[in-house]
Scaffold this motif. Sequence first.
Motif, PDB file in Angstrom:
ATOM      1  N   VAL A   1       0.855  -1.191   0.000  1.00 26.73           N
ATOM      2  CA  VAL A   1       0.000   0.000   0.000  1.00 26.73           C
ATOM      3  C   VAL A   1       0.891   1.241   0.000  1.00 26.73           C
ATOM      4  O   VAL A   1       1.553   1.556   0.988  1.00 26.73           O
ATOM      5  N   ARG A   2       0.899   1.948  -1.105  1.00 26.47           N
ATOM      6  CA  ARG A   2       1.775   3.111  -1.237  1.00 26.47           C
ATOM      7  C   ARG A   2       1.347   4.253  -0.314  1.00 26.47           C
ATOM      8  O   ARG A   2       0.177   4.378   0.033  1.00 26.47           O
TER       9      ARG A   2
ATOM     10  N   GLU B   1       0.965   7.336  -0.893  1.00 27.13           N
ATOM     11  CA  GLU B   1      -0.009   8.268  -1.457  1.00 27.13           C
ATOM     12  C   GLU B   1      -1.433   7.702  -1.453  1.00 27.13           C
ATOM     13  O   GLU B   1      -2.400   8.428  -1.692  1.00 27.13           O
ATOM     14  N   TRP B   2      -1.569   6.405  -1.205  1.00 25.51           N
ATOM     15  CA  TRP B   2      -2.894   5.803  -1.105  1.00 25.51           C
ATOM     16  C   TRP B   2      -3.447   5.865   0.317  1.00 25.51           C
ATOM     17  O   TRP B   2      -4.616   5.571   0.544  1.00 25.51           O
TER      18      TRP B   2
ATOM     19  N   VAL C   1      -7.830   4.559   3.479  1.00 26.75           N
ATOM     20  CA  VAL C   1      -7.142   4.559   2.189  1.00 26.75           C
ATOM     21  C   VAL C   1      -8.043   5.091   1.078  1.00 26.75           C
ATOM     22  O   VAL C   1      -9.266   5.193   1.231  1.00 26.75           O
ATOM     23  N   HIS C   2      -7.402   5.423  -0.040  1.00 22.30           N
ATOM     24  CA  HIS C   2      -8.137   5.691  -1.277  1.00 22.30           C
ATOM     25  C   HIS C   2      -8.410   4.322  -1.906  1.00 22.30           C
ATOM     26  O   HIS C   2      -7.567   3.756  -2.602  1.00 22.30           O
ATOM     27  N   ARG C   3      -9.573   3.784  -1.637  1.00 21.35           N
ATOM     28  CA  ARG C   3      -9.862   2.393  -2.005  1.00 21.35           C
ATOM     29  C   ARG C   3      -9.697   2.134  -3.495  1.00 21.35           C
ATOM     30  O   ARG C   3      -9.199   1.079  -3.902  1.00 21.35           O
TER      31      ARG C   3
ATOM     32  N   SER D   1      -7.659   3.169  -5.483  1.00 22.39           N
ATOM     33  CA  SER D   1      -6.264   3.057  -5.885  1.00 22.39           C
ATOM     34  C   SER D   1      -5.652   1.708  -5.544  1.00 22.39           C
ATOM     35  O   SER D   1      -4.594   1.352  -6.070  1.00 22.39           O
ATOM     36  N   LEU D   2      -6.297   0.954  -4.671  1.00 20.95           N
ATOM     37  CA  LEU D   2      -5.698  -0.290  -4.187  1.00 20.95           C
ATOM     38  C   LEU D   2      -5.707  -1.377  -5.262  1.00 20.95           C
ATOM     39  O   LEU D   2      -6.746  -1.630  -5.889  1.00 20.95           O
TER      40      LEU D   2
ATOM     41  N   ARG E   1     -13.453   2.472   3.066  1.00 17.83           N
ATOM     42  CA  ARG E   1     -12.115   3.065   2.943  1.00 17.83           C
ATOM     43  C   ARG E   1     -11.161   2.579   4.027  1.00 17.83           C
ATOM     44  O   ARG E   1     -10.007   3.007   4.050  1.00 17.83           O
TER      45      ARG E   1
END
Length: 278
Positions: free
Chosen positions: A128-129, A131-132, A148-150, A152-153, A177
Amino acid sequence: MIYASDLDRTLIYSLSAIGVPEDTPGLVPAEVVDGKVVSYISQQALATLKELAAKIVFMPVTTRTIAQYRRINLFQETVIPDYAITSNGGNILVNGVVDQDWRTAVGKAVERGSAAAEEAESIVRAVVREEWIISRRYCDELFYTFVVHRDSLPLEEIARMAQRLGELGWRVSLQGRKLYIVPEAVNKSDAILHVRRTVHSEPMVASGDSLLDKSLLAAADYAIAPCHGEIFAEQQAGLVHLEYPFTERPGVFAADEIMQYVHRIYTHSTALGVGPPP
């Protein structure tokens, strides 16, 4: 009788989860933070819960931390349970006070059965980066919650990550999220069974919507889940075949059907002479 229930997206609903406009008739504030309503319960569900809570052992069972649970006005002012399970089973509150013996036992079980928290977090961070990730918390020194920004996962990588963490004694649950990383020993079923042995009440009914609730529902004599969330998604995908029913309505008014189900079990049990008299 015992009724043990998950809270968020089962009995109470945030604005993003209610599934209807906020001004819809029949919604009652459940949680107010800084003067703003952040979660609701349906009026009908609340009325049934209040009626039953006077006759049975009602236990909130939540992944929320102790502090997050205590900010739910509903359970501090309107329906005040003798027992509450927080931190996904890592803590038990008895009349609002933490059961330190249980907390110590859970901590020792985590040490025996799971890799160190730092190792688990490093595995998550490798997938998980940064930025996410919107925010990250190590909750009650027991488990991790990542907001998280879901979208993006990479879900296939998340699944492989979950498998690797599983081999190290940690479970993964993605709810909206929120990405939960939880040691195996921190679970709702062990906590509820501990309280069940204490209160000596039968039968037990449970409700919940997420993968973290599956052990809770499996530990109960009767169970029901809303037709939203991870458990329902698994059932719809044919990944599991579950014996307990699902509600017909999703969102906040699923709680009406859940409470109707619990009330039917209570009525049936008392008619058979099981549990407390009405």
